[in-house]
Design a protein around this motif. Structure first.
Motif, PDB file in Angstrom:
ATOM      1  N   ARG A 135       0.809  -1.221   0.000  1.00 54.71           N
ATOM      2  CA  ARG A 135       0.000   0.000   0.000  1.00 54.71           C
ATOM      3  C   ARG A 135       0.847   1.278   0.000  1.00 54.71           C
ATOM      4  NH1 ARG A 135      -0.702  -1.544   5.540  1.00 54.71           N
ATOM      5  NH2 ARG A 135      -2.596  -2.683   5.008  1.00 54.71           N
ATOM      6  N   ASP A 136       2.122   1.169   0.425  1.00 60.52           N
ATOM      7  CA  ASP A 136       2.988   2.358   0.500  1.00 60.52           C
ATOM      8  C   ASP A 136       3.818   2.568  -0.766  1.00 60.52           C
ATOM      9  OD1 ASP A 136       2.121   2.857   3.112  1.00 60.52           O
ATOM     10  OD2 ASP A 136       3.641   1.515   3.955  1.00 60.52           O
ATOM     11  N   ILE A 137       3.607   1.752  -1.765  1.00 63.74           N
ATOM     12  CA  ILE A 137       4.355   1.897  -3.017  1.00 63.74           C
ATOM     13  C   ILE A 137       3.908   3.172  -3.739  1.00 63.74           C
ATOM     14  CG2 ILE A 137       4.698   0.882  -5.315  1.00 63.74           C
ATOM     15  CD1 ILE A 137       4.448  -1.878  -3.945  1.00 63.74           C
ATOM     16  N   VAL A 138       4.890   3.957  -4.180  1.00 64.82           N
ATOM     17  CA  VAL A 138       4.602   5.241  -4.838  1.00 64.82           C
ATOM     18  C   VAL A 138       5.490   5.403  -6.068  1.00 64.82           C
ATOM     19  CG1 VAL A 138       3.871   6.378  -2.693  1.00 64.82           C
ATOM     20  CG2 VAL A 138       6.292   6.438  -3.380  1.00 64.82           C
ATOM     21  N   PRO A 139       5.120   6.307  -6.991  1.00 68.33           N
ATOM     22  CA  PRO A 139       5.983   6.596  -8.133  1.00 68.33           C
ATOM     23  C   PRO A 139       7.386   6.992  -7.666  1.00 68.33           C
ATOM     24  CG  PRO A 139       3.826   7.561  -8.486  1.00 68.33           C
ATOM     25  CD  PRO A 139       3.839   7.041  -7.072  1.00 68.33           C
ATOM     26  N   GLY A 140       8.376   6.493  -8.355  1.00 71.58           N
ATOM     27  CA  GLY A 140       9.772   6.732  -7.992  1.00 71.58           C
ATOM     28  C   GLY A 140      10.416   5.558  -7.293  1.00 71.58           C
ATOM     29  N   ASP A 141       9.613   4.655  -6.748  1.00 74.31           N
ATOM     30  CA  ASP A 141      10.175   3.453  -6.127  1.00 74.31           C
ATOM     31  C   ASP A 141      10.854   2.589  -7.187  1.00 74.31           C
ATOM     32  OD1 ASP A 141       9.384   4.118  -3.583  1.00 74.31           O
ATOM     33  OD2 ASP A 141       7.543   2.917  -3.633  1.00 74.31           O
ATOM     34  N   GLU A 142      11.860   1.853  -6.766  1.00 70.82           N
ATOM     35  CA  GLU A 142      12.624   1.016  -7.690  1.00 70.82           C
ATOM     36  C   GLU A 142      12.152  -0.430  -7.638  1.00 70.82           C
ATOM     37  OE1 GLU A 142      16.841   1.384  -7.579  1.00 70.82           O
ATOM     38  OE2 GLU A 142      16.795   3.582  -7.365  1.00 70.82           O
ATOM     39  N   ILE A 143      12.300  -1.115  -8.764  1.00 72.45           N
ATOM     40  CA  ILE A 143      11.941  -2.529  -8.869  1.00 72.45           C
ATOM     41  C   ILE A 143      13.210  -3.334  -9.081  1.00 72.45           C
ATOM     42  CG2 ILE A 143      10.572  -4.256 -10.079  1.00 72.45           C
ATOM     43  CD1 ILE A 143       8.774  -2.011 -11.089  1.00 72.45           C
ATOM     44  N   LEU A 144      13.448  -4.277  -8.184  1.00 69.62           N
ATOM     45  CA  LEU A 144      14.589  -5.181  -8.281  1.00 69.62           C
ATOM     46  C   LEU A 144      14.071  -6.585  -8.576  1.00 69.62           C
ATOM     47  CD1 LEU A 144      16.529  -4.004  -5.085  1.00 69.62           C
ATOM     48  CD2 LEU A 144      16.658  -3.045  -7.399  1.00 69.62           C
ATOM     49  N   GLY A 145      14.915  -7.392  -9.200  1.00 64.28           N
ATOM     50  CA  GLY A 145      14.517  -8.755  -9.526  1.00 64.28           C
ATOM     51  C   GLY A 145      15.563  -9.765  -9.110  1.00 64.28           C
ATOM     52  N   LEU A 146      15.103 -10.884  -8.548  1.00 60.41           N
ATOM     53  CA  LEU A 146      15.986 -12.000  -8.223  1.00 60.41           C
ATOM     54  C   LEU A 146      15.804 -13.092  -9.274  1.00 60.41           C
ATOM     55  CD1 LEU A 146      15.564 -12.186  -4.356  1.00 60.41           C
ATOM     56  CD2 LEU A 146      17.702 -11.761  -5.582  1.00 60.41           C
ATOM     57  N   PRO A 147      16.906 -13.706  -9.710  1.00 58.23           N
ATOM     58  CA  PRO A 147      16.813 -14.678 -10.811  1.00 58.23           C
ATOM     59  C   PRO A 147      16.073 -15.944 -10.415  1.00 58.23           C
ATOM     60  CG  PRO A 147      19.033 -14.629  -9.910  1.00 58.23           C
ATOM     61  CD  PRO A 147      18.302 -13.500  -9.269  1.00 58.23           C
ATOM     62  N   SER A 148      15.367 -16.496 -11.381  1.00 55.77           N
ATOM     63  CA  SER A 148      14.741 -17.805 -11.206  1.00 55.77           C
ATOM     64  C   SER A 148      15.752 -18.891 -11.552  1.00 55.77           C
ATOM     65  CB  SER A 148      13.507 -17.932 -12.108  1.00 55.77           C
ATOM     66  OG  SER A 148      13.905 -17.987 -13.477  1.00 55.77           O
ATOM     67  N   SER A 149      15.372 -20.129 -11.268  1.00 54.91           N
ATOM     68  CA  SER A 149      16.231 -21.266 -11.626  1.00 54.91           C
ATOM     69  C   SER A 149      15.741 -21.954 -12.899  1.00 54.91           C
ATOM     70  CB  SER A 149      16.259 -22.269 -10.470  1.00 54.91           C
ATOM     71  OG  SER A 149      14.950 -22.670 -10.105  1.00 54.91           O
ATOM     72  N   GLY A 150      14.777 -21.344 -13.564  1.00 50.13           N
ATOM     73  CA  GLY A 150      14.202 -21.938 -14.768  1.00 50.13           C
ATOM     74  C   GLY A 150      12.722 -21.662 -14.820  1.00 50.13           C
ATOM     75  N   LEU A 151      11.935 -22.621 -15.332  1.00 50.55           N
ATOM     76  CA  LEU A 151      10.498 -22.417 -15.451  1.00 50.55           C
ATOM     77  C   LEU A 151       9.793 -22.433 -14.097  1.00 50.55           C
ATOM     78  CD1 LEU A 151      11.254 -23.158 -18.425  1.00 50.55           C
ATOM     79  CD2 LEU A 151       9.055 -24.324 -18.566  1.00 50.55           C
ATOM     80  N   HIS A 152      10.446 -22.921 -13.078  1.00 49.61           N
ATOM     81  CA  HIS A 152       9.848 -23.104 -11.756  1.00 49.61           C
ATOM     82  C   HIS A 152       8.677 -24.081 -11.871  1.00 49.61           C
ATOM     83  CE1 HIS A 152      11.799 -19.447  -9.517  1.00 49.61           C
ATOM     84  NE2 HIS A 152      12.661 -20.378  -9.878  1.00 49.61           N
ATOM     85  N   THR A 153       7.448 -23.675 -11.643  1.00 47.32           N
ATOM     86  CA  THR A 153       6.336 -24.627 -11.740  1.00 47.32           C
ATOM     87  C   THR A 153       5.218 -24.107 -12.637  1.00 47.32           C
ATOM     88  OG1 THR A 153       5.579 -23.740  -9.617  1.00 47.32           O
ATOM     89  CG2 THR A 153       6.728 -25.832  -9.552  1.00 47.32           C
ATOM     90  N   ASN A 154       5.564 -23.294 -13.629  1.00 46.45           N
ATOM     91  CA  ASN A 154       4.528 -22.722 -14.492  1.00 46.45           C
ATOM     92  C   ASN A 154       4.939 -22.738 -15.957  1.00 46.45           C
ATOM     93  OD1 ASN A 154       4.235 -20.926 -11.710  1.00 46.45           O
ATOM     94  ND2 ASN A 154       2.298 -21.552 -12.613  1.00 46.45           N
ATOM     95  N   GLY A 155       3.946 -22.894 -16.810  1.00 49.36           N
ATOM     96  CA  GLY A 155       4.172 -22.860 -18.254  1.00 49.36           C
ATOM     97  C   GLY A 155       4.524 -24.207 -18.852  1.00 49.36           C
ATOM     98  N   TYR A 156       4.348 -25.278 -18.105  1.00 52.09           N
ATOM     99  CA  TYR A 156       4.794 -26.588 -18.584  1.00 52.09           C
ATOM    100  C   TYR A 156       3.891 -27.183 -19.658  1.00 52.09           C
ATOM    101  CZ  TYR A 156       8.755 -26.933 -15.510  1.00 52.09           C
ATOM    102  OH  TYR A 156       9.973 -26.725 -14.920  1.00 52.09           O
ATOM    103  N   SER A 157       2.633 -26.832 -19.687  1.00 59.36           N
ATOM    104  CA  SER A 157       1.768 -27.341 -20.755  1.00 59.36           C
ATOM    105  C   SER A 157       2.259 -26.821 -22.095  1.00 59.36           C
ATOM    106  CB  SER A 157       0.307 -26.927 -20.507  1.00 59.36           C
ATOM    107  OG  SER A 157      -0.205 -27.567 -19.366  1.00 59.36           O
ATOM    108  N   LEU A 158       2.582 -25.534 -22.148  1.00 59.79           N
ATOM    109  CA  LEU A 158       3.091 -24.951 -23.389  1.00 59.79           C
ATOM    110  C   LEU A 158       4.477 -25.488 -23.710  1.00 59.79           C
ATOM    111  CD1 LEU A 158       2.725 -23.000 -25.721  1.00 59.79           C
ATOM    112  CD2 LEU A 158       3.550 -21.144 -24.229  1.00 59.79           C
ATOM    113  N   ALA A 159       5.348 -25.580 -22.711  1.00 64.52           N
ATOM    114  CA  ALA A 159       6.709 -26.082 -22.933  1.00 64.52           C
ATOM    115  C   ALA A 159       6.688 -27.516 -23.448  1.00 64.52           C
ATOM    116  CB  ALA A 159       7.521 -25.991 -21.651  1.00 64.52           C
ATOM    117  N   ARG A 160       5.841 -28.352 -22.887  1.00 64.62           N
ATOM    118  CA  ARG A 160       5.736 -29.747 -23.319  1.00 64.62           C
ATOM    119  C   ARG A 160       5.222 -29.836 -24.746  1.00 64.62           C
ATOM    120  NH1 ARG A 160       1.594 -30.898 -20.030  1.00 64.62           N
ATOM    121  NH2 ARG A 160       1.299 -32.903 -21.074  1.00 64.62           N
ATOM    122  N   HIS A 161       4.264 -28.975 -25.070  1.00 70.36           N
ATOM    123  CA  HIS A 161       3.702 -28.967 -26.425  1.00 70.36           C
ATOM    124  C   HIS A 161       4.761 -28.598 -27.458  1.00 70.36           C
ATOM    125  CE1 HIS A 161       0.847 -28.329 -29.685  1.00 70.36           C
ATOM    126  NE2 HIS A 161       1.355 -27.113 -29.855  1.00 70.36           N
TER     127      HIS A 161
END
Length: 302
Positions: A135-161
């Motif tokens: 709720r305290d997020i405002v314009p000017g705040d920064e967005i950081l990202g931590l790396p994934s190890s791969g697909l994790h547990t999503n998108g496997y139906s498309l990947a398998r296809h």
């Protein structure tokens, strides 16, 4: 834990909190289970469901207390169940979470052949005045990202296809991956709890990038009057996603809607806190910023 196995319910005594708020989450591994069956490898999916669940409640600032699992098969095979539970228990130990109970079900009329399902429920706790709500997020705040190890547990139906799901397809070695396709796709879902927990006081918002990708998850943790603007050139997209995109001829927007694209957890913080977070999280990348609401879009991918 107050009792061992045998009772119809698990008992857990909550200690050490002034105003505790319980945080719960429930999820499954999804069609990644099909690949585990083909590769006859089950501990990784046990790790997956725990780590996915821990990450979910972490976004509220919660620490895990205990975990319960549900395993259903057409025929309960002890070695198969043991592999899954080994993964569950090792992942729980990593975050000091009690594997307090579970349920197994044998349903030959519902599950055909080697098919099975794996579902987990987690209960965590956070002090009421330490809940992360965004709720305290405002314009000017920064967005950081931590790396994934791969697909994790999503998108496997498309990947398998696109890439295939036969044993032959999964055992194919790809130089750009540095491993077989099966090894890449079964890489466990990364857990972010241990590295983020000590830093929660500096964080305004956390988004776990799962099903729905960036557009589906980021709006859940930011106010309605702001936009999260991402610079997609700020991090290197892992080779597995490039392989899926090229072979499937998938658009950039669709890739970021289905997959995490190499970013498993997003951190939103004030600019004066961002430098300290970058210092204490060596793998983190600055990947965007918060602006005023732009063209009624809450997520923009540049």
């Amino acid at each position: 834990m107050l009792a061992g196995p045998g009772l119809f319910g698990g008992l857990f005594e909550l200690k050490g909190y002034k105003k505790p708020v319980l945080v719960s989450s429930m999820d499954g591994v999804g069609t990644k289970l099909k690949l585990a069956v083909t590769m006859d490898s089950y501990d990784s999916v046990g790790i997956d469901i725990v780590n996915h669940s821990v990450n979910d409640i972490l976004t509220c600032g919660a620490a895990p207390l205990f975990f319960l699992d549900y395993i259903a098969m057409g025929q309960l095979l002890p070695e198969k169940v043991r592999g899954i539970v080994n993964g569950l228990s090792s992942a729980c130990q990593e975050v000091n979470c009690a594997l307090i109970g579970g349920e197994t079900a044998e349903m030959p009329g519902l599950y055909a052949g080697a098919d099975f399902d794996l579902v987990g429920t987690i209960i965590g706790v956070v002090e009421k005045d330490s809940i992360i709500s965004g709720r305290d997020i405002v314009p000017g705040d920064e967005i950081l990202g931590l790396p994934s190890s791969g697909l994790h547990t999503n998108g496997y139906s498309l990947a398998r296809h696109i890439l295939g799901e036969s044993r032959q397809a999964l055992e194919k070695y790809y130089p750009e991956l540095g491993q077989t396709l099966g090894q890449a796709l079964l890489t466990p879902h990364k857990c972010y709890f241990n590295e983020i927990k000590p830093l929660l006081s500096m964080i305004k918002g956390l988004a776990h990038i799962t099903g729905g990708g960036f557009p589906g998850n980021v709006p859940r943790v930011i106010p309605e009057n702001v936009t999260a603007r991402f610079d997609t050139s700020a991090w290197d997209v892992p080779a597995i996603f490039n392989l899926i995109q090229e072979q499937g001829r998938i658009t950039k927007n669709e890739m970021y809607r289905v997959f995490n694209m190499g970013i498993g957890m997003i951190i939103i913080t004030a600019p004066e806190k961002a430098q300290e977070l970058r210092r204490r999280l060596p793998n983190v990348r600055q990947i965007g910023h918060i602006t005023s609401l732009t063209d009624m879009q809450q997520v923009i991918l540049d």
